[in-house]
Motif scaffolding. Structure first.
Motif, PDB file in Angstrom:
ATOM      1  N   ASP A  47       0.839  -1.207   0.000  1.00 24.53           N
ATOM      2  CA  ASP A  47       0.000   0.000   0.000  1.00 24.53           C
ATOM      3  C   ASP A  47       0.874   1.256   0.000  1.00 24.53           C
ATOM      4  O   ASP A  47       0.604   2.203  -0.730  1.00 24.53           O
ATOM      5  CB  ASP A  47      -0.924   0.033   1.222  1.00 24.53           C
ATOM      6  CG  ASP A  47      -2.016  -1.024   1.183  1.00 24.53           C
ATOM      7  OD1 ASP A  47      -2.295  -1.576   0.100  1.00 24.53           O
ATOM      8  OD2 ASP A  47      -2.585  -1.304   2.262  1.00 24.53           O
ATOM      9  N   TYR A  67       3.118   1.427  -3.417  1.00 26.31           N
ATOM     10  CA  TYR A  67       2.430   1.197  -4.685  1.00 26.31           C
ATOM     11  C   TYR A  67       2.835   2.198  -5.771  1.00 26.31           C
ATOM     12  O   TYR A  67       3.222   1.803  -6.877  1.00 26.31           O
ATOM     13  CB  TYR A  67       0.910   1.222  -4.464  1.00 26.31           C
ATOM     14  CG  TYR A  67       0.136   1.061  -5.733  1.00 26.31           C
ATOM     15  CD1 TYR A  67       0.087  -0.172  -6.378  1.00 26.31           C
ATOM     16  CD2 TYR A  67      -0.530   2.130  -6.318  1.00 26.31           C
ATOM     17  CE1 TYR A  67      -0.617  -0.332  -7.560  1.00 26.31           C
ATOM     18  CE2 TYR A  67      -1.235   1.974  -7.497  1.00 26.31           C
ATOM     19  CZ  TYR A  67      -1.269   0.749  -8.109  1.00 26.31           C
ATOM     20  OH  TYR A  67      -1.953   0.590  -9.285  1.00 26.31           O
ATOM     21  N   ILE A  70       4.924   1.293  -9.291  1.00 29.02           N
ATOM     22  CA  ILE A  70       4.463   1.588 -10.652  1.00 29.02           C
ATOM     23  C   ILE A  70       5.512   2.436 -11.371  1.00 29.02           C
ATOM     24  O   ILE A  70       5.844   2.186 -12.532  1.00 29.02           O
ATOM     25  CB  ILE A  70       3.085   2.287 -10.623  1.00 29.02           C
ATOM     26  CG1 ILE A  70       2.028   1.375  -9.989  1.00 29.02           C
ATOM     27  CG2 ILE A  70       2.672   2.731 -12.027  1.00 29.02           C
ATOM     28  CD1 ILE A  70       1.860   0.025 -10.648  1.00 29.02           C
ATOM     29  N   TRP A 117      -1.356  -8.756  -4.252  1.00 28.95           N
ATOM     30  CA  TRP A 117      -1.805  -7.430  -3.812  1.00 28.95           C
ATOM     31  C   TRP A 117      -2.891  -6.916  -4.755  1.00 28.95           C
ATOM     32  O   TRP A 117      -3.918  -6.421  -4.309  1.00 28.95           O
ATOM     33  CB  TRP A 117      -0.632  -6.448  -3.755  1.00 28.95           C
ATOM     34  CG  TRP A 117      -1.025  -5.118  -3.205  1.00 28.95           C
ATOM     35  CD1 TRP A 117      -1.030  -4.749  -1.894  1.00 28.95           C
ATOM     36  CD2 TRP A 117      -1.491  -3.983  -3.943  1.00 28.95           C
ATOM     37  NE1 TRP A 117      -1.479  -3.451  -1.770  1.00 28.95           N
ATOM     38  CE2 TRP A 117      -1.764  -2.956  -3.009  1.00 28.95           C
ATOM     39  CE3 TRP A 117      -1.710  -3.724  -5.293  1.00 28.95           C
ATOM     40  CZ2 TRP A 117      -2.234  -1.706  -3.395  1.00 28.95           C
ATOM     41  CZ3 TRP A 117      -2.186  -2.476  -5.675  1.00 28.95           C
ATOM     42  CH2 TRP A 117      -2.436  -1.493  -4.733  1.00 28.95           C
ATOM     43  N   PHE A 118      -2.675  -7.031  -6.055  1.00 31.71           N
ATOM     44  CA  PHE A 118      -3.687  -6.603  -7.022  1.00 31.71           C
ATOM     45  C   PHE A 118      -4.998  -7.372  -6.822  1.00 31.71           C
ATOM     46  O   PHE A 118      -6.081  -6.795  -6.863  1.00 31.71           O
ATOM     47  CB  PHE A 118      -3.199  -6.806  -8.461  1.00 31.71           C
ATOM     48  CG  PHE A 118      -2.313  -5.715  -8.985  1.00 31.71           C
ATOM     49  CD1 PHE A 118      -2.703  -4.386  -8.943  1.00 31.71           C
ATOM     50  CD2 PHE A 118      -1.091  -6.025  -9.558  1.00 31.71           C
ATOM     51  CE1 PHE A 118      -1.893  -3.377  -9.452  1.00 31.71           C
ATOM     52  CE2 PHE A 118      -0.278  -5.020 -10.073  1.00 31.71           C
ATOM     53  CZ  PHE A 118      -0.679  -3.703 -10.017  1.00 31.71           C
ATOM     54  N   HIS A 166      -6.995  -6.126  -3.993  1.00 34.21           N
ATOM     55  CA  HIS A 166      -7.531  -4.782  -4.217  1.00 34.21           C
ATOM     56  C   HIS A 166      -8.438  -4.757  -5.447  1.00 34.21           C
ATOM     57  O   HIS A 166      -8.710  -3.701  -5.995  1.00 34.21           O
ATOM     58  CB  HIS A 166      -6.381  -3.771  -4.369  1.00 34.21           C
ATOM     59  CG  HIS A 166      -5.745  -3.447  -3.076  1.00 34.21           C
ATOM     60  ND1 HIS A 166      -4.835  -4.270  -2.465  1.00 34.21           N
ATOM     61  CD2 HIS A 166      -5.923  -2.394  -2.236  1.00 34.21           C
ATOM     62  CE1 HIS A 166      -4.464  -3.737  -1.314  1.00 34.21           C
ATOM     63  NE2 HIS A 166      -5.106  -2.607  -1.151  1.00 34.21           N
ATOM     64  N   ARG A 167      -8.865  -5.931  -5.891  1.00 37.43           N
ATOM     65  CA  ARG A 167      -9.765  -6.061  -7.035  1.00 37.43           C
ATOM     66  C   ARG A 167      -9.187  -5.475  -8.312  1.00 37.43           C
ATOM     67  O   ARG A 167      -9.893  -4.998  -9.176  1.00 37.43           O
ATOM     68  CB  ARG A 167     -11.119  -5.421  -6.744  1.00 37.43           C
ATOM     69  CG  ARG A 167     -11.757  -5.883  -5.494  1.00 37.43           C
ATOM     70  CD  ARG A 167     -12.621  -7.078  -5.791  1.00 37.43           C
ATOM     71  NE  ARG A 167     -13.329  -7.424  -4.558  1.00 37.43           N
ATOM     72  CZ  ARG A 167     -13.471  -8.652  -4.147  1.00 37.43           C
ATOM     73  NH1 ARG A 167     -12.965  -9.638  -4.836  1.00 37.43           N
ATOM     74  NH2 ARG A 167     -14.127  -8.911  -3.051  1.00 37.43           N
ATOM     75  N   GLY A 168      -7.876  -5.472  -8.389  1.00 35.83           N
ATOM     76  CA  GLY A 168      -7.215  -4.995  -9.595  1.00 35.83           C
ATOM     77  C   GLY A 168      -7.290  -3.481  -9.733  1.00 35.83           C
ATOM     78  O   GLY A 168      -7.999  -2.796  -9.003  1.00 35.83           O
ATOM     79  N   THR A 169      -6.519  -2.975 -10.629  1.00 44.81           N
ATOM     80  CA  THR A 169      -6.524  -1.554 -10.948  1.00 44.81           C
ATOM     81  C   THR A 169      -6.224  -1.425 -12.421  1.00 44.81           C
ATOM     82  O   THR A 169      -5.899  -2.412 -13.093  1.00 44.81           O
ATOM     83  CB  THR A 169      -5.422  -0.785 -10.166  1.00 44.81           C
ATOM     84  OG1 THR A 169      -4.149  -1.178 -10.671  1.00 44.81           O
ATOM     85  CG2 THR A 169      -5.469  -1.049  -8.665  1.00 44.81           C
ATOM     86  N   ASP A 170      -6.340  -0.217 -12.939  1.00 52.36           N
ATOM     87  CA  ASP A 170      -5.951  -0.003 -14.333  1.00 52.36           C
ATOM     88  C   ASP A 170      -4.484  -0.336 -14.533  1.00 52.36           C
ATOM     89  O   ASP A 170      -4.078  -0.819 -15.592  1.00 52.36           O
ATOM     90  CB  ASP A 170      -6.213   1.446 -14.733  1.00 52.36           C
ATOM     91  CG  ASP A 170      -7.690   1.779 -14.794  1.00 52.36           C
ATOM     92  OD1 ASP A 170      -8.504   0.839 -14.917  1.00 52.36           O
ATOM     93  OD2 ASP A 170      -8.019   2.978 -14.724  1.00 52.36           O
ATOM     94  N   ASP A 171      -3.669  -0.076 -13.499  1.00 47.95           N
ATOM     95  CA  ASP A 171      -2.245  -0.381 -13.594  1.00 47.95           C
ATOM     96  C   ASP A 171      -1.991  -1.880 -13.732  1.00 47.95           C
ATOM     97  O   ASP A 171      -1.059  -2.278 -14.417  1.00 47.95           O
ATOM     98  CB  ASP A 171      -1.487   0.143 -12.367  1.00 47.95           C
ATOM     99  CG  ASP A 171      -1.393   1.653 -12.366  1.00 47.95           C
ATOM    100  OD1 ASP A 171      -1.211   2.246 -13.446  1.00 47.95           O
ATOM    101  OD2 ASP A 171      -1.488   2.242 -11.271  1.00 47.95           O
ATOM    102  N   GLN A 172      -2.827  -2.701 -13.106  1.00 45.74           N
ATOM    103  CA  GLN A 172      -2.618  -4.143 -13.206  1.00 45.74           C
ATOM    104  C   GLN A 172      -2.701  -4.599 -14.657  1.00 45.74           C
ATOM    105  O   GLN A 172      -1.853  -5.341 -15.121  1.00 45.74           O
ATOM    106  CB  GLN A 172      -3.647  -4.902 -12.367  1.00 45.74           C
ATOM    107  CG  GLN A 172      -3.452  -6.403 -12.440  1.00 45.74           C
ATOM    108  CD  GLN A 172      -4.471  -7.162 -11.649  1.00 45.74           C
ATOM    109  OE1 GLN A 172      -5.506  -6.630 -11.261  1.00 45.74           O
ATOM    110  NE2 GLN A 172      -4.200  -8.430 -11.400  1.00 45.74           N
TER     111      GLN A 172
END
Length: 171
Positions: free
Chosen positions: A126, A129, A133, A158-159, A162-168
């Protein structure tokens, strides 16, 4: 004027901090960047704080103002022949840290997690992060293929949590 009060090693640290990817950093990242032992790095960072070139956000957590960081990067481009090697060291440092913290997290893709506190590992991800990136993006620019290939894998749990992100998806 602030640079004039620094010794040669402190000026080098200042220049190198200009090429450090991410928003903020701790002493271990600065140490990897400058290839210095922890005690020396702590003292150097305190001198940079005293000279108002680095801000201490919280105990052991630092950042540079954007304009000062740009100035340091400009100086590094002109005067620091080993800046790329320093950047590669810090990329390797963050990758190693990410892998170690990832190993503490339970995952269906491996057996038992490594000893350590999963909550501490999640808190580390966290906190780091944005830096991770930025580390990935710097690795792409440098052609640091190992970091590009392994960092997203080290962040997978971790992704997922956190339910994924655009970065994932991008990584």
């Amino acid at each position: 004027m602030s640079l004039q009060q620094l010794d040669t090693d402190q000026r080098r640290m200042f220049r190198l901090l200009g090429v450090l990817p991410g928003a903020d950093f701790d002493a271990s990242a600065a140490g990897a960047l400058a290839d210095l032992r922890p005690g020396r790095v702590d003292a150097m960072l305190e001198e940079l704080v005293d000279a108002h070139l680095v801000q201490e956000l919280a105990p052991g957590r630092y950042r540079m103002h954007d304009l000062i960081r740009q100035y340091a990067a400009d100086i590094a481009a002109d005067e620091e022949p080993l800046a790329e090697a320093a950047l590669r060291r810090v990329l390797d440092h963050w990758l190693a840290q990410a892998v170690a913290h990832d190993q503490m997290l339970p995952s269906p893709h491996r057996g038992r997690p490594s000893p350590g506190d999963p909550a501490t590992a999640m808190a580390w991800f966290d906190l780091e992060y944005v830096n991770l990136i930025a580390c990935f993006d710097a690795a792409v620019r440098l052609g640091a293929d190992e970091v590009v290939a392994e960092l997203p894998q080290a962040m997978r749990v971790w992704f997922f949590r956190h339910r994924g992100t655009d970065d994932q998806a991008r990584l």
